[in-house]
Motif scaffolding. Structure first.
Motif, PDB file in Angstrom:
ATOM      1  N   LEU A  87       0.719  -1.264   0.127  1.00 17.87           N
ATOM      2  CA  LEU A  87       0.114   0.035  -0.016  1.00 17.87           C
ATOM      3  C   LEU A  87       1.086   1.365  -0.027  1.00 17.87           C
ATOM      4  CD1 LEU A  87      -2.544   1.473   0.275  1.00 17.87           C
ATOM      5  CD2 LEU A  87      -2.699   1.156   2.681  1.00 17.87           C
ATOM      6  N   GLU A  88       2.021   1.174   0.650  1.00 19.23           N
ATOM      7  CA  GLU A  88       2.984   2.513   0.824  1.00 19.23           C
ATOM      8  C   GLU A  88       3.424   2.666  -0.686  1.00 19.23           C
ATOM      9  OE1 GLU A  88       2.926   0.148   2.887  1.00 19.23           O
ATOM     10  OE2 GLU A  88       2.713   1.048   4.777  1.00 19.23           O
ATOM     11  N   GLU A  89       3.820   1.652  -1.262  1.00 22.12           N
ATOM     12  CA  GLU A  89       4.280   1.912  -2.633  1.00 22.12           C
ATOM     13  C   GLU A  89       3.267   2.290  -3.519  1.00 22.12           C
ATOM     14  OE1 GLU A  89       6.257  -1.483  -4.297  1.00 22.12           O
ATOM     15  OE2 GLU A  89       7.478  -1.820  -2.601  1.00 22.12           O
ATOM     16  N   PHE A  90       1.946   2.008  -3.293  1.00 25.68           N
ATOM     17  CA  PHE A  90       0.782   2.222  -3.959  1.00 25.68           C
ATOM     18  C   PHE A  90       0.501   3.898  -4.181  1.00 25.68           C
ATOM     19  CE2 PHE A  90      -3.650   2.925  -4.833  1.00 25.68           C
ATOM     20  CZ  PHE A  90      -3.780   2.261  -6.225  1.00 25.68           C
ATOM     21  N   LEU A  91       0.750   4.176  -2.594  1.00 20.82           N
ATOM     22  CA  LEU A  91       0.379   5.682  -2.079  1.00 20.82           C
ATOM     23  C   LEU A  91       1.429   6.406  -2.704  1.00 20.82           C
ATOM     24  CD1 LEU A  91      -0.738   5.002   1.545  1.00 20.82           C
ATOM     25  CD2 LEU A  91      -2.107   5.902  -0.325  1.00 20.82           C
ATOM     26  N   ASP A  92       2.807   6.225  -2.745  1.00 21.27           N
ATOM     27  CA  ASP A  92       3.944   6.802  -3.285  1.00 21.27           C
ATOM     28  C   ASP A  92       3.619   6.988  -4.736  1.00 21.27           C
ATOM     29  OD1 ASP A  92       6.799   7.548  -2.531  1.00 21.27           O
ATOM     30  OD2 ASP A  92       7.062   6.577  -4.470  1.00 21.27           O
ATOM     31  N   LYS A  93       3.284   6.083  -5.449  1.00 17.96           N
ATOM     32  CA  LYS A  93       3.004   6.255  -6.763  1.00 17.96           C
ATOM     33  C   LYS A  93       1.954   7.129  -7.058  1.00 17.96           C
ATOM     34  CE  LYS A  93       2.318   3.616 -11.055  1.00 17.96           C
ATOM     35  NZ  LYS A  93       1.619   2.523 -11.729  1.00 17.96           N
ATOM     36  N   ALA A  94       0.859   7.174  -6.480  1.00 21.38           N
ATOM     37  CA  ALA A  94      -0.449   8.154  -6.485  1.00 21.38           C
ATOM     38  C   ALA A  94       0.146   9.407  -6.362  1.00 21.38           C
ATOM     39  CB  ALA A  94      -1.496   7.871  -5.308  1.00 21.38           C
ATOM     40  N   ILE A  95       0.969   9.745  -5.301  1.00 22.30           N
ATOM     41  CA  ILE A  95       1.463  11.084  -4.952  1.00 22.30           C
ATOM     42  C   ILE A  95       2.354  11.489  -6.369  1.00 22.30           C
ATOM     43  CG2 ILE A  95       3.195  12.206  -3.353  1.00 22.30           C
ATOM     44  CD1 ILE A  95       2.030  10.474  -1.093  1.00 22.30           C
ATOM     45  N   ARG A  96       3.231  10.711  -6.734  1.00 23.04           N
ATOM     46  CA  ARG A  96       4.028  10.872  -7.845  1.00 23.04           C
ATOM     47  C   ARG A  96       3.217  11.449  -9.126  1.00 23.04           C
ATOM     48  NH1 ARG A  96       9.536   9.513  -7.264  1.00 23.04           N
ATOM     49  NH2 ARG A  96       9.850   8.418  -5.492  1.00 23.04           N
ATOM     50  N   THR A  97       2.121  10.728  -9.297  1.00 20.10           N
ATOM     51  CA  THR A  97       1.199  11.073 -10.522  1.00 20.10           C
ATOM     52  C   THR A  97       0.635  12.354 -10.000  1.00 20.10           C
ATOM     53  OG1 THR A  97       0.680   8.837 -10.710  1.00 20.10           O
ATOM     54  CG2 THR A  97      -0.700  10.376 -11.526  1.00 20.10           C
ATOM     55  N   MET A  98       0.276  12.786  -9.079  1.00 23.49           N
ATOM     56  CA  MET A  98      -0.353  14.093  -8.533  1.00 23.49           C
ATOM     57  C   MET A  98       0.667  15.441  -8.949  1.00 23.49           C
ATOM     58  SD  MET A  98      -3.247  13.493  -5.753  1.00 23.49           S
ATOM     59  CE  MET A  98      -2.393  12.582  -4.671  1.00 23.49           C
ATOM     60  N   LEU A  99       1.973  15.035  -8.395  1.00 26.30           N
ATOM     61  CA  LEU A  99       3.204  16.002  -8.688  1.00 26.30           C
ATOM     62  C   LEU A  99       3.400  16.189 -10.014  1.00 26.30           C
ATOM     63  CD1 LEU A  99       5.656  14.649  -5.808  1.00 26.30           C
ATOM     64  CD2 LEU A  99       4.409  16.853  -5.740  1.00 26.30           C
ATOM     65  N   SER A 100       3.060  15.193 -10.793  1.00 24.92           N
ATOM     66  CA  SER A 100       3.370  15.151 -12.303  1.00 24.92           C
ATOM     67  C   SER A 100       2.604  16.355 -12.921  1.00 24.92           C
ATOM     68  CB  SER A 100       3.358  13.983 -13.017  1.00 24.92           C
ATOM     69  OG  SER A 100       1.995  13.579 -13.145  1.00 24.92           O
ATOM     70  N   TRP A 101       1.431  16.625 -12.120  1.00 24.18           N
ATOM     71  CA  TRP A 101       0.572  17.731 -12.649  1.00 24.18           C
ATOM     72  C   TRP A 101       0.757  19.136 -12.216  1.00 24.18           C
ATOM     73  CZ3 TRP A 101      -3.917  14.194 -10.408  1.00 24.18           C
ATOM     74  CH2 TRP A 101      -3.887  13.210 -11.323  1.00 24.18           C
TER      75      TRP A 101
END
Ligand SMILES: C[S@@+](CC[C@H](N)C(=O)[O-])C[C@H]1O[C@@H](n2cnc3c(N)ncnc32)[C@H](O)[C@@H]1O
Length: 288
Positions: A87-101
């Motif tokens: 779940l931690e890696e999943f959340l990390d990825k979700a955050i990186r996606t939002m940062l890309s915007w």
């Protein structure tokens, strides 16, 4: 630090109310630049992004069970990366996606924030160190609020989410002089403990740092001041127990002597620097 002063937040103010600089402890914090009157709106910070914990946990579960964590990729845009295993890696990825915007500057400010959770994937570690609740189980990532430290004698109110402005706000709890640190209390129950050590232990348990605020740090507090503080906290706790705050306790609110107890609690709270508690107790006296 570029883009990290009060001018960004309160454009209407003639001068920036605060600056971000190093604290005596060696990390960053917010400090008053000008006299700030009690009740002033000091910070009005919109989130860089928010993360809805239950929704993310649900999406992760779906991804794990093979039903997919998002829309079906179109031809040629299939995911090449390994799917997140935890779940931690999943959340990390979700955050990186939002940062890309976000803009380059916003991304830089995010990556510059404190990370006291090195055991977590890095973007999620920054989120876990700094995020503050907006509504329900949603955590908000705020670039300015993230620089405000905790104190058990805070100068500012706890963050209040304002749904109409989509921002979180901090207000001055008392008059603040230039140079004073602007803090809020990460723990909302500063006198719920059997003394300072118990409070520090709770800070360590919940937030994973040793509190070095002016009320906790022995280097900043003489033995007499510390003893007086312990005494006040204990007395506050006993008085609170005596009048009770539960529904049951409320039934007994009108018992004789309750107003005197509340008055004593107001006085003790002020002496201890618990201004928000003192205000709440005063309201309770008015409503009696
Ligand atoms: C939201 S950040 C606050 C800003 C941070 N000091 C910085 O340099 O960016 C929270 C982190 O700051 C530190 N911190 C905040 N309040 C503290 C306190 N009262 N005592 C010790 N460390 C504190 C802890 O490392 C905590 O995890």
């Amino acid at each position: 630090m570029a883009g990290q002063d009060g001018s960004q937040t309160l454009a209407a103010a003639a001068e920036p109310l605060f600056e971000i600089r190093e604290t005596p402890a060696g990390f960053l914090g917010a400090f008053a630049r000008v006299p700030i009157a009690r009740g002033t709106l000091v910070l009005d910070d919109p989130p860089l992004f928010t993360l809805d914990a239950p929704l993310q946990a649900y999406l992760f579960q779906r991804a794990q069970s093979g039903s997919g964590g998002g829309p079906t990729p179109v031809e040629g845009e299939e995911e090449e990366e390994e799917p997140p295993k935890t779940l931690e890696e999943f959340l990390d990825k979700a955050i990186r996606t939002m940062l890309s915007w976000k803009t380059d500057e916003q991304r830089k400010e995010f990556w510059d924030l404190a990370n006291t959770r090195p055991e977590l994937p890095p973007a999620y570690g920054i989120f876990a160190t700094n995020a503050v609740q907006t509504t329900g189980e949603t955590g908000g990532m705020f670039l300015l609020l993230s620089r405000f430290n905790s104190s058990c004698r805070p100068t500012l109110s706890r963050p209040a989410w304002n749904p109409s402005t989509n921002s979180t706000r901090l207000y001055a709890l008392r008059d603040i002089s230039p140079g004073e640190e602007l803090t809020w209390t990460y723990l909302n129950v500063t006198f719920e403990f059997e003394g300072v050590e118990a409070r520090k232990a709770e800070m360590l348990r919940v937030f994973e740092f040793e509190c070095c605020c002016e009320a906790c740090d022995d280097e900043r507090l003489s033995a007499e001041e510390r003893a007086a503080s312990e005494k006040r906290l204990l007395r506050l706790r006993r008085l609170k127990e005596r009048i009770g705050w539960t529904e049951e306790g409320r039934a007994a609110e009108q018992t004789s002597g309750r107003t005197e107890v509340l008055r004593e609690m107001v006085e003790l709270s002020r002496q201890e620097g618990l201004w928000e508690t003192a205000d709440r107790l005063e309201k309770a006296i008015e409503q009696a």
